[in-house]
Design an enzyme around this catalytic site. Structure first.
Site, mmCIF file in Angstrom:
data_model
loop_
_atom_site.group_PDB
_atom_site.id
_atom_site.type_symbol
_atom_site.label_atom_id
_atom_site.label_comp_id
_atom_site.label_asym_id
_atom_site.label_seq_id
_atom_site.Cartn_x
_atom_site.Cartn_y
_atom_site.Cartn_z
ATOM 1 N N SER A 145 0.846 -1.199 0.000
ATOM 2 C CA SER A 145 0.000 0.000 0.000
ATOM 3 C C SER A 145 0.875 1.240 0.000
ATOM 4 O O SER A 145 2.011 1.207 0.495
ATOM 5 C CB SER A 145 -0.886 0.001 1.252
ATOM 6 O OG SER A 145 -1.541 1.247 1.414
ATOM 7 N N TYR A 158 -1.518 -0.492 10.089
ATOM 8 C CA TYR A 158 -1.700 -1.025 8.737
ATOM 9 C C TYR A 158 -0.518 -0.628 7.854
ATOM 10 O O TYR A 158 0.059 -1.468 7.151
ATOM 11 C CB TYR A 158 -3.006 -0.501 8.154
ATOM 12 C CG TYR A 158 -3.276 -0.945 6.732
ATOM 13 C CD1 TYR A 158 -3.717 -2.236 6.467
ATOM 14 C CD2 TYR A 158 -3.104 -0.068 5.658
ATOM 15 C CE1 TYR A 158 -3.970 -2.649 5.167
ATOM 16 C CE2 TYR A 158 -3.356 -0.470 4.362
ATOM 17 C CZ TYR A 158 -3.791 -1.761 4.120
ATOM 18 O OH TYR A 158 -4.036 -2.166 2.826
ATOM 19 N N LYS A 162 2.417 -2.964 5.959
ATOM 20 C CA LYS A 162 2.665 -2.927 4.524
ATOM 21 C C LYS A 162 4.108 -2.538 4.206
ATOM 22 O O LYS A 162 4.663 -2.953 3.181
ATOM 23 C CB LYS A 162 1.689 -1.968 3.854
ATOM 24 C CG LYS A 162 0.228 -2.448 3.903
ATOM 25 C CD LYS A 162 0.061 -3.821 3.271
ATOM 26 C CE LYS A 162 -1.401 -4.223 3.149
ATOM 27 N NZ LYS A 162 -1.570 -5.527 2.465
#
Length: 254
Positions: A145, A158, A162
């Site tokens: 991401s 998150y 990533k």
């Protein structure tokens, strides 16, 4: 067209019953690959496989349910793929989770471990399971991401997971390069998927966010079909260990 030809190749995709994973699977199938798609729900997979087969005009898609956070479930997926289609040539690790929104100081141990397990460790498991049987080389790609490239007060863990995934990709590329196996990361911007719905499906948000993107739109799942074909084919045969940013220009120089 020969450099994009995937005839005779077998691709295994996680998180592929809908959204980006589905579109990548369809793109690979359209270029000749047999695709085994996975997610947690067999009913969704059966519907997705039927749609892919209808679109390409041949029986080339198969759905196998699995849960990426359980190592034995992933191993069963790999074994079933070998049973259905033979040796795996392409892996697309697209499945991931984001169970928590908020400052990293507020995340529970359970949500932290779930995020890291699903977004990082599961892809290591998958690579270790598939690589030994890629005798003549192969290509694996994992969905990271643009959240990996900057801090966030709402999506920090998150983004951390990533960024760790990009680190995993680089190390796998280094270690398995001598065997001819390539590893690359795909880093989407904000894409109009169910997974990211909380970020874009609010009044005025899409229009506001689009103004900051040079291409003036959010990403669509089918924006990733061509990239999957490129990374899975000989068109990218000298590319490995890279993080490819697909964001409409919102994260230049990241």
């Amino acid at each position: 067209m020969s450099m994009f030809d995937l005839t005779g190749k077998v691709a295994l995709l996680t998180g592929a019953s809908k959204g980006m994973g589905f579109e990548m699977a369809k793109g690979l199938a359209e270029h000749g690959a047999t695709v085994v798609i996975s997610s947690r729900t067999q009913e969704d997979l059966d519907a997705a496989a039927t749609e892919i087969n209808k679109a390409v005009g041949r029986e080339c898609a198969h759905g196998v349910a699995a849960n990426i956070v359980h190592e034995d479930s992933l191993q069963a997926l790999v074994d079933k793929t070998h049973e259905i289609a033979g040796k795996i040539d392409i892996v697309v690790g697209n499945a991931g989770v984001n169970p928590y929104f908020g400052p990293i100081a507020g995340i529970s141990n359970k949500d932290y471990e779930r995020t890291m397990n699903a977004n990082v460790q599961s892809n290591l498991w998958l690579a270790k399971m598939v690589a030994p049987n890629m005798e003549n080389g192969g290509s694996m790609m994992f969905t990271s991401s643009i959240g990996a490239f900057k801090a966030s007060d709402m999506l920090g863990v998150y983004g951390m997971s990533k960024l760790a995934l990009i680190g995993l990709v680089r190390n796998l590329a280094t270690e398995f390069g001598p065997q001819g196996i390539r590893f690359n990361a795909i880093c989407p911007g904000l894409i109009k998927t169910d997974f990211a719905r909380e970020l874009w499906d609010k009044p005025g948000v899409e229009e506001k966010y689009s103004k900051s993107i040079p291409l003036r739109r959010l990403g669509e799942p089918d924006d990733f079909a061509g990239l999957a074909v490129f990374l899975g084919s000989d068109a990218s045969k000298y590319m490995t260990g890279q993080a490819l940013t697909v964001c409409g220009g919102s994260s230049m120089w990241a």
